[in-house]
Design a protein around this motif. Structure first.
Motif, PDB file in Angstrom:
ATOM      1  N   MET A 180       0.866  -1.150  -0.007  1.00 51.15           N
ATOM      2  CA  MET A 180      -0.021  -0.044   0.034  1.00 51.15           C
ATOM      3  C   MET A 180       0.697   1.328   0.184  1.00 51.15           C
ATOM      4  O   MET A 180       0.359   2.208  -0.215  1.00 51.15           O
ATOM      5  CB  MET A 180      -0.793  -0.136   1.263  1.00 51.15           C
ATOM      6  N   GLU A 181       2.196   1.012   0.307  1.00 48.86           N
ATOM      7  CA  GLU A 181       2.885   2.255   0.347  1.00 48.86           C
ATOM      8  C   GLU A 181       3.641   2.912  -0.780  1.00 48.86           C
ATOM      9  O   GLU A 181       3.924   3.938  -0.991  1.00 48.86           O
ATOM     10  CB  GLU A 181       4.157   1.779   1.425  1.00 48.86           C
ATOM     11  N   ARG A 229       3.818   4.055  -4.947  1.00 52.99           N
ATOM     12  CA  ARG A 229       2.859   4.868  -5.862  1.00 52.99           C
ATOM     13  C   ARG A 229       1.997   3.602  -6.388  1.00 52.99           C
ATOM     14  O   ARG A 229       2.718   2.805  -7.076  1.00 52.99           O
ATOM     15  CB  ARG A 229       3.760   5.201  -6.990  1.00 52.99           C
ATOM     16  N   LEU A 230       0.804   3.875  -6.628  1.00 50.41           N
ATOM     17  CA  LEU A 230       0.153   3.061  -7.571  1.00 50.41           C
ATOM     18  C   LEU A 230      -0.260   3.590  -8.766  1.00 50.41           C
ATOM     19  O   LEU A 230      -0.359   2.839  -9.650  1.00 50.41           O
ATOM     20  CB  LEU A 230      -1.128   2.699  -6.685  1.00 50.41           C
ATOM     21  N   VAL A 231      -0.343   4.926  -8.864  1.00 51.84           N
ATOM     22  CA  VAL A 231      -0.594   5.504 -10.113  1.00 51.84           C
ATOM     23  C   VAL A 231       0.640   6.772 -10.317  1.00 51.84           C
ATOM     24  O   VAL A 231       0.545   7.468  -9.489  1.00 51.84           O
ATOM     25  CB  VAL A 231      -2.076   6.026  -9.984  1.00 51.84           C
ATOM     26  N   PRO A 261       9.426  13.012  -3.330  1.00 54.22           N
ATOM     27  CA  PRO A 261      10.022  11.803  -2.992  1.00 54.22           C
ATOM     28  C   PRO A 261       8.884  10.584  -2.328  1.00 54.22           C
ATOM     29  O   PRO A 261       8.173  11.030  -1.619  1.00 54.22           O
ATOM     30  CB  PRO A 261      11.054  12.110  -1.965  1.00 54.22           C
ATOM     31  N   THR A 262       9.299   9.532  -2.776  1.00 56.32           N
ATOM     32  CA  THR A 262       8.533   8.322  -2.116  1.00 56.32           C
ATOM     33  C   THR A 262       9.642   7.515  -1.366  1.00 56.32           C
ATOM     34  O   THR A 262      10.841   7.147  -1.687  1.00 56.32           O
ATOM     35  CB  THR A 262       7.878   7.493  -3.159  1.00 56.32           C
ATOM     36  N   PRO A 263       9.191   6.881   0.109  1.00 54.60           N
ATOM     37  CA  PRO A 263       9.941   6.213   0.972  1.00 54.60           C
ATOM     38  C   PRO A 263      10.220   4.914   0.149  1.00 54.60           C
ATOM     39  O   PRO A 263       9.299   4.208  -0.450  1.00 54.60           O
ATOM     40  CB  PRO A 263       9.216   6.081   1.999  1.00 54.60           C
ATOM     41  N   GLN A 280       1.784  14.925  -8.644  1.00 54.91           N
ATOM     42  CA  GLN A 280       2.047  13.715  -7.743  1.00 54.91           C
ATOM     43  C   GLN A 280       3.271  13.101  -8.240  1.00 54.91           C
ATOM     44  O   GLN A 280       3.801  12.220  -7.775  1.00 54.91           O
ATOM     45  CB  GLN A 280       1.075  12.938  -7.870  1.00 54.91           C
TER      46      GLN A 280
END
Lengths: 53, 486
Positions: A1-2, A4-6, A17-19, A13
């Motif tokens: 769930m953590e 990026r899905l899209v 940064p994404t962990p 978006q």
């Protein structure tokens, strides 16, 4: 769930940064979080202590 | 004997009353006046709104506590202020009307030597057309009863998704100049957490709508934080949180109207846009309570006591200045009314000199920006400092104000819950010091970069959970409550 899905390229978006999974692991690893809990408490107490004269 | 009247029993008012009864002998009379006898720990409303706590777990009745403390409690709401008294009463007094069914409609004049106006904000839902929490698909988490209704509505939407129906959740600010983005931010993260916990993410679109210029502004102009070898800011911090969870966002949006299917908003470019929704939780604008004030001759002096937004004037510098000339020195330190020094207004009841974030107006003339927040921690400190100053004045007879608490000096901690659970929960621990950036003292970052931080993790959830029980323990006046800081 953590993760990026899209990813809409060039949307807002797209850039933040994404962990990584490693970062997410440390955010949930209880022994490490216990240490962080102590440190965060200490930092908050410092702020509270100098809150008013 | 001194008579101290406290209007309001929220964080600032109840904190002030707690310390007044602790520091003063029984010969002095402390009276608390509030429309409700319930104390609620507002930061936990978001957990009520997702069904992780019940309203009973975050509230309690103040009457038995005040009886034990010897504090008089009147369940009533203030209507008019007479700071000079009148022909009959030779001291300041407030006229209140009772809110209990047995005394509904009755009024009483309550004289005082010192008045603490801690009435908080009026939740100005009517300023946004159609924003009626509890009606249709609109929810609120501003009070425990609103949060309970929000959970019922959220539960209904979860059931719809379990039956295969797609749902759009829109959460954020419901007025072009609303504040309290933090509460909405917490709620959207918790809603998202609960949806994913049930494996329903494919059927949910979660959208953040905000009047902030950038995400992470939170009404305090954002903040710089030291993280991972960089000085970053809360914009990236908030955006990263949303990207991680696939939450979309609409920023610079001033919500003007909401109907059963759509939210209508203007943006800073002056465009009129719409957002469809199935569930909306939008924070309303805040305003004063519309109190009136009169002098001894009965002349209306409301403008002397209150700013145009209805909040009380205090020792702030209200001189209009452009954003570039704002300073921390504009912010109040004692919350004392300049015209009537025996009146104080801690917490959200005081009129801020201006916002913290830069005011923005679009080409249609609509102001769209986040106004200044005053969270629980500063409100508690202000309440305590006000009590200490009054006690000092009573004990020494000297009106000198010794204790000060400016938002330009004090820090604040905000634990942003992002999911409930002792092993799977998470929260962002955010601290800012000071709340209002001081660009003279901290020319690089506006705040102390060593104590301003944002850290996501499980420890944050433990902290928020601990604070829930700790501050309710303190509010209930249990043994050694006064050892717990504000």
């Amino acid at each position: 769930m953590e993760n990026r899905l899209v990813i809409d390229k060039y949307s807002e978006q797209y850039y933040p940064p994404t962990p990584t999974n490693t970062t997410l692991f440390w955010r949930r690893f209880i022994p490490f979080q216990l240490i962080r809990f102590m440190i965060l408490n200490w930092k908050i107490i410092r702020i509270v202590a100098k809150g008013h004269s | 004997m001194a008579r101290i009247v406290v209007l309001g029993a929220g964080v600032a008012g109840h904190t002030a009353a707690s310390y007044l009864q602790r520091y003063l002998t029984k010969e002095h009379q402390v009276t608390v006046i509030s429309p409700s006898s319930i104390y609620q720990w507002i930061p936990s409303n978001i957990w009520v709104g997702v069904g992780r706590m019940t309203a009973d777990e975050i509230k309690f009745d103040l009457k038995p506590l005040y009886k034990k403390w010897g504090v008089e409690f009147l369940q009533a709401k203030a209507q008019r202020f007479y700071p000079e008294g009148d022909a009959e009463i030779n001291s300041g007094y407030v006229e209140v009307s009772f809110t209990t069914p047995d005394r509904s409609g009755q009024t009483q004049k309550v004289p005082y030597d010192f008045l603490i106006n801690a009435t908080g904000p009026k939740l100005n839902f009517e300023a946004t057309e159609g924003l009626h929490p509890g009606e249709g698909n609109i929810a609120s988490v501003c009070t425990f009863s609103h949060a309970t209704e929000a959970w019922e509505l959220f539960k209904e939407k979860l059931e719809k998704m379990q039956n295969g129906q797609k749902q759009t959740f829109v959460i954020g600010t419901g007025h072009p100049t609303a504040t309290c983005q933090g509460a909405a931010f917490e709620y959207i993260l918790n809603v998202d957490f609960e949806i994913k916990r049930r494996g329903l993410q494919d059927l949910a679109e979660v959208v953040w709508i905000t009047n902030e210029y950038e995400l992470g502004d939170f009404g305090m102009g954002g903040a710089f934080i030291k993280k991972g070898g960089f000085i970053s800011n809360t914009k990236l911090f908030a955006e990263s949180y949303f990207v991680e969870r696939n939450i979309k966002w609409i920023k610079r949006a001033g919500v003007k109207k909401i109907d059963a299917q759509k939210i209508y908003y203007e943006n800073l470019d002056g465009e009129y846009l719409e957002q469809a929704y199935d569930f909306a939780m939008l924070i309303p604008g805040f305003a004063g309570h519309g109190f009136q004030a009169f002098d001894k001759q009965g002349t209306d002096i409301s403008a002397k006591l209150f700013a145009p937004n209805g909040l009380m004037k205090v020792d702030a510098d209200y001189t209009p200045r452009p954003f570039e000339e704002w300073s921390v020195a504009d912010w109040p330190q004692t919350y004392q009314n300049p015209s009537y020094p025996n009146i104080f207004a801690p917490g959200i009841a005081f009129a801020p000199p201006h916002s913290i974030s830069k005011p923005m107006t679009n080409k249609n003339g609509t102001a769209i920006y986040a106004t200044a927040p005053r969270t629980g921690m500063p409100s508690g400190v202000m309440g305590k400092v006000t009590a200490e100053n009054i006690v000092n004045w009573i004990k020494t007879g000297n009106p000198e104000i010794k204790h000060k608490a400016s938002m330009g000096k004090m820090g604040a901690a905000c634990i942003v819950s992002a999911g409930y659970g002792m092993s799977k929960g998470t929260a962002a621990t955010m601290t800012v010091s000071p709340v209002v950036p001081d660009w003279d003292k901290f020319p690089e970052w506006g705040r102390d970069i060593n104590t301003t931080m944002g850290e996501p993790g499980l420890a944050g959830h433990w902290l928020k959970w601990l604070m829930h029980y700790m501050f309710l323990y303190k509010a209930k006046g249990k043994p050694f409550w006064w050892m717990i800081p504000e």
